[in-house]
Design an enzyme around this catalytic site. Sequence first.
Site, PDB file in Angstrom:
ATOM      1  N   CYS A 105     -18.971   2.405   8.935  1.00 18.44           N
ATOM      2  CA  CYS A 105     -18.227   1.702   9.968  1.00 18.44           C
ATOM      3  C   CYS A 105     -16.956   2.509  10.143  1.00 18.44           C
ATOM      4  O   CYS A 105     -16.105   2.530   9.246  1.00 18.44           O
ATOM      5  CB  CYS A 105     -17.922   0.266   9.524  1.00 18.44           C
ATOM      6  SG  CYS A 105     -16.892  -0.620  10.718  1.00 18.44           S
ATOM      7  N   CYS A 124     -19.353  -5.835   4.253  1.00 20.35           N
ATOM      8  CA  CYS A 124     -18.641  -4.588   4.538  1.00 20.35           C
ATOM      9  C   CYS A 124     -17.332  -4.622   3.764  1.00 20.35           C
ATOM     10  O   CYS A 124     -16.710  -5.680   3.665  1.00 20.35           O
ATOM     11  CB  CYS A 124     -18.375  -4.472   6.038  1.00 20.35           C
ATOM     12  SG  CYS A 124     -17.499  -2.958   6.502  1.00 20.35           S
ATOM     13  N   CYS A 135     -16.424  -9.020   6.190  1.00 17.76           N
ATOM     14  CA  CYS A 135     -15.737  -7.753   5.936  1.00 17.76           C
ATOM     15  C   CYS A 135     -14.499  -8.014   5.079  1.00 17.76           C
ATOM     16  O   CYS A 135     -13.685  -8.879   5.424  1.00 17.76           O
ATOM     17  CB  CYS A 135     -15.296  -7.117   7.253  1.00 17.76           C
ATOM     18  SG  CYS A 135     -16.600  -7.075   8.486  1.00 17.76           S
ATOM     19  N   CYS A 169       0.833  -1.200   0.000  1.00 15.31           N
ATOM     20  CA  CYS A 169       0.000   0.000   0.000  1.00 15.31           C
ATOM     21  C   CYS A 169       0.874   1.259   0.000  1.00 15.31           C
ATOM     22  O   CYS A 169       1.828   1.361   0.764  1.00 15.31           O
ATOM     23  CB  CYS A 169      -0.906  -0.009   1.223  1.00 15.31           C
ATOM     24  SG  CYS A 169      -2.003   1.423   1.289  1.00 15.31           S
ATOM     25  N   ARG A 188     -17.691  -2.340  18.053  1.00 14.09           N
ATOM     26  CA  ARG A 188     -17.002  -3.603  17.745  1.00 14.09           C
ATOM     27  C   ARG A 188     -15.671  -3.698  18.476  1.00 14.09           C
ATOM     28  O   ARG A 188     -14.807  -2.844  18.308  1.00 14.09           O
ATOM     29  CB  ARG A 188     -16.772  -3.733  16.231  1.00 14.09           C
ATOM     30  CG  ARG A 188     -18.073  -3.713  15.475  1.00 14.09           C
ATOM     31  CD  ARG A 188     -17.913  -3.885  13.976  1.00 14.09           C
ATOM     32  NE  ARG A 188     -19.184  -3.577  13.329  1.00 14.09           N
ATOM     33  CZ  ARG A 188     -20.173  -4.450  13.138  1.00 14.09           C
ATOM     34  NH1 ARG A 188     -20.018  -5.704  13.493  1.00 14.09           N
ATOM     35  NH2 ARG A 188     -21.308  -4.075  12.582  1.00 14.09           N
ATOM     36  N   CYS A 246       0.787   4.679   6.928  1.00 15.30           N
ATOM     37  CA  CYS A 246       0.210   4.503   8.266  1.00 15.30           C
ATOM     38  C   CYS A 246       1.206   3.738   9.161  1.00 15.30           C
ATOM     39  O   CYS A 246       1.587   2.597   8.841  1.00 15.30           O
ATOM     40  CB  CYS A 246      -1.103   3.745   8.166  1.00 15.30           C
ATOM     41  SG  CYS A 246      -2.202   4.421   6.893  1.00 15.30           S
ATOM     42  N   CYS A 264       0.671   0.073  10.304  1.00 10.27           N
ATOM     43  CA  CYS A 264       0.156  -0.936   9.372  1.00 10.27           C
ATOM     44  C   CYS A 264       1.232  -1.770   8.683  1.00 10.27           C
ATOM     45  O   CYS A 264       2.111  -1.242   8.003  1.00 10.27           O
ATOM     46  CB  CYS A 264      -0.718  -0.264   8.320  1.00 10.27           C
ATOM     47  SG  CYS A 264      -1.533  -1.490   7.254  1.00 10.27           S
TER      48      CYS A 264
HETATM   49  N1  SAM Z   1      -6.457   0.615   3.137  1.00  7.93           N
HETATM   50  C1  SAM Z   1      -7.733   0.844   3.681  1.00  7.93           C
HETATM   51  C2  SAM Z   1      -7.773   1.977   4.672  1.00  7.93           C
HETATM   52  O1  SAM Z   1      -6.810   2.215   5.374  1.00  7.93           O
HETATM   53  O2  SAM Z   1      -8.802   2.635   4.717  1.00  7.93           O
HETATM   54  C3  SAM Z   1      -8.350  -0.396   4.309  1.00  7.93           C
HETATM   55  C4  SAM Z   1      -7.536  -1.388   5.098  1.00  7.93           C
HETATM   56  S1  SAM Z   1      -6.814  -0.808   6.634  1.00  7.93           S
HETATM   57  C5  SAM Z   1      -5.799  -2.172   7.054  1.00  7.93           C
HETATM   58  C6  SAM Z   1      -8.185  -0.821   7.797  1.00  7.93           C
HETATM   59  C7  SAM Z   1      -7.924  -0.423   9.231  1.00  7.93           C
HETATM   60  O3  SAM Z   1      -7.231  -1.459   9.912  1.00  7.93           O
HETATM   61  C8  SAM Z   1      -7.058   0.798   9.506  1.00  7.93           C
HETATM   62  O4  SAM Z   1      -7.740   1.995   9.344  1.00  7.93           O
HETATM   63  C9  SAM Z   1      -6.665   0.579  10.962  1.00  7.93           C
HETATM   64  O5  SAM Z   1      -7.575   1.210  11.820  1.00  7.93           O
HETATM   65  C10 SAM Z   1      -6.729  -0.944  11.120  1.00  7.93           C
HETATM   66  N2  SAM Z   1      -5.392  -1.500  11.373  1.00  7.93           N
HETATM   67  C11 SAM Z   1      -4.418  -1.731  10.469  1.00  7.93           C
HETATM   68  N3  SAM Z   1      -3.316  -2.227  11.047  1.00  7.93           N
HETATM   69  C12 SAM Z   1      -3.571  -2.319  12.375  1.00  7.93           C
HETATM   70  C13 SAM Z   1      -2.807  -2.762  13.504  1.00  7.93           C
HETATM   71  N4  SAM Z   1      -1.551  -3.165  13.382  1.00  7.93           N
HETATM   72  N5  SAM Z   1      -3.401  -2.736  14.712  1.00  7.93           N
HETATM   73  C14 SAM Z   1      -4.686  -2.311  14.841  1.00  7.93           C
HETATM   74  N6  SAM Z   1      -5.446  -1.879  13.809  1.00  7.93           N
HETATM   75  C15 SAM Z   1      -4.894  -1.873  12.588  1.00  7.93           C
HETATM   76 FE1  SF4 Z   2      -2.695   1.197   3.447  1.00  4.82          FE
HETATM   77 FE2  SF4 Z   2      -2.562  -0.003   5.800  1.00  4.82          FE
HETATM   78 FE3  SF4 Z   2      -2.865   2.633   5.692  1.00  4.82          FE
HETATM   79 FE4  SF4 Z   2      -4.907   0.994   4.909  1.00  4.82          FE
HETATM   80  S1  SF4 Z   2      -4.058   1.207   6.958  1.00  4.82           S
HETATM   81  S2  SF4 Z   2      -4.153   2.839   3.882  1.00  4.82           S
HETATM   82  S3  SF4 Z   2      -3.705  -0.716   4.036  1.00  4.82           S
HETATM   83  S4  SF4 Z   2      -1.086   1.473   4.967  1.00  4.82           S
END
Ligand code: SAM
Ligand code: SF4
Length: 325
Positions: free
Chosen positions: A192, A132, A100, A55, A264, A59, A62
Amino acid sequence: MNSTIRHDWSSDHIVALHNQPLLALVGRASAVHRQHHDPNHVQKASLLSIKTGGCPEDCAYCPQSAHHRDVALTKDRLMNPDSVLMLAKRARDAGADRFCMGAAWRQVRDGKEFDAVLTMVRGVRNLGMEACVTLGMLQPHHAEQLAQAGLTAYNHNLDTSPEFYGKIISTRTYQERLDTLATVRAYNIALCCGGIIGMGETVEDRASMLQVLASMTPHPESVPINALVPVAGTPLADRPPIDPLELVRMVATARIIMPKTIVRLSAGRSALNREAQILCLIAGANSVFYGDTLLTTPNSDTNEDAELFQAIGSWVERHPVAALE
Ligand code: SAM
Ligand code: SF4
Ligand code: DTB
């Protein structure tokens, strides 16, 4: 108990609610929960990463961000709809009623991949499950097509407070998130939208994020509360784990200020013992992710979950006692 729906909670008020003695907080939250929800029902949602890793966003939490090169993660192209629907059916047969699907995209783009996601959504709905998706940012015509495909809800998290946000993500603004949420709402898709605790933010930040959520009209239909799952190779890999009672306080506070919302208990649940999870359910959580994995990290063990549901008697949708009262 006065639990009228309000959209004008101040951050200070939310901090005060959050920090009150734990038993008072949980008691009040539980009363609100019982007034608006069936306290015996725990919705089981199943989660699947339909497109993993690579991606472009940064973040910090992530594992799927291409910026974090030291994460051990196998990238995968978008799955084909048949495989996804086979897993959805398996999840339904195991007791999940919401499916989801998450894609590690910055945003939705037109083309074959989005068309495949629409096929997945239609297929999940045809299985009789709620559907979702979380696909990053989207344009109005994408929301329109998702709504036409029967999508139940779109997941797009605020993740944290506007004040702390810049410490976690630099490639997408808070305003862009709010714009995506407004686009989803404009097409009558349920929202959500929640966040993560344990990233180094303060209680004021947590309250500030809840304040933004509670200011939405209507409140988001669904609010996932995640605890950070620290993943090796991400900038937050060494964050110390939160005390489970912080999750209890966060769930309880969300419940009090957004009485009708489905709260949730999401990522990070596997770090909680059975009793801490039950406290979260008493404090107002309606739902958990059920299944071996979240998107890329392990979830709570399904055998232990089966024992948890057995112990609290929530396998039955509505307990027969409720019908007698
Ligand atoms: N890329 C899209 C986005 O960010 O909108 C969808 C997938 S992203 C993985 C969805 C959510 O997963 C993130 O907004 C975050 O809140 C949660 N998430 C991702 N990695 C995480 C982690 N290591 N611990 C807890 N929540 C996590
Ligand atoms: Fe990409 Fe992870 Fe951020 Fe979602 S949370 S936008 S998958 S880097
Ligand atoms: C949400 O708030 N939590 C889920 C779902 N929305 C998509 C994702 C949790 C991901 C946890 C880290 C992982 O497994 O990659």
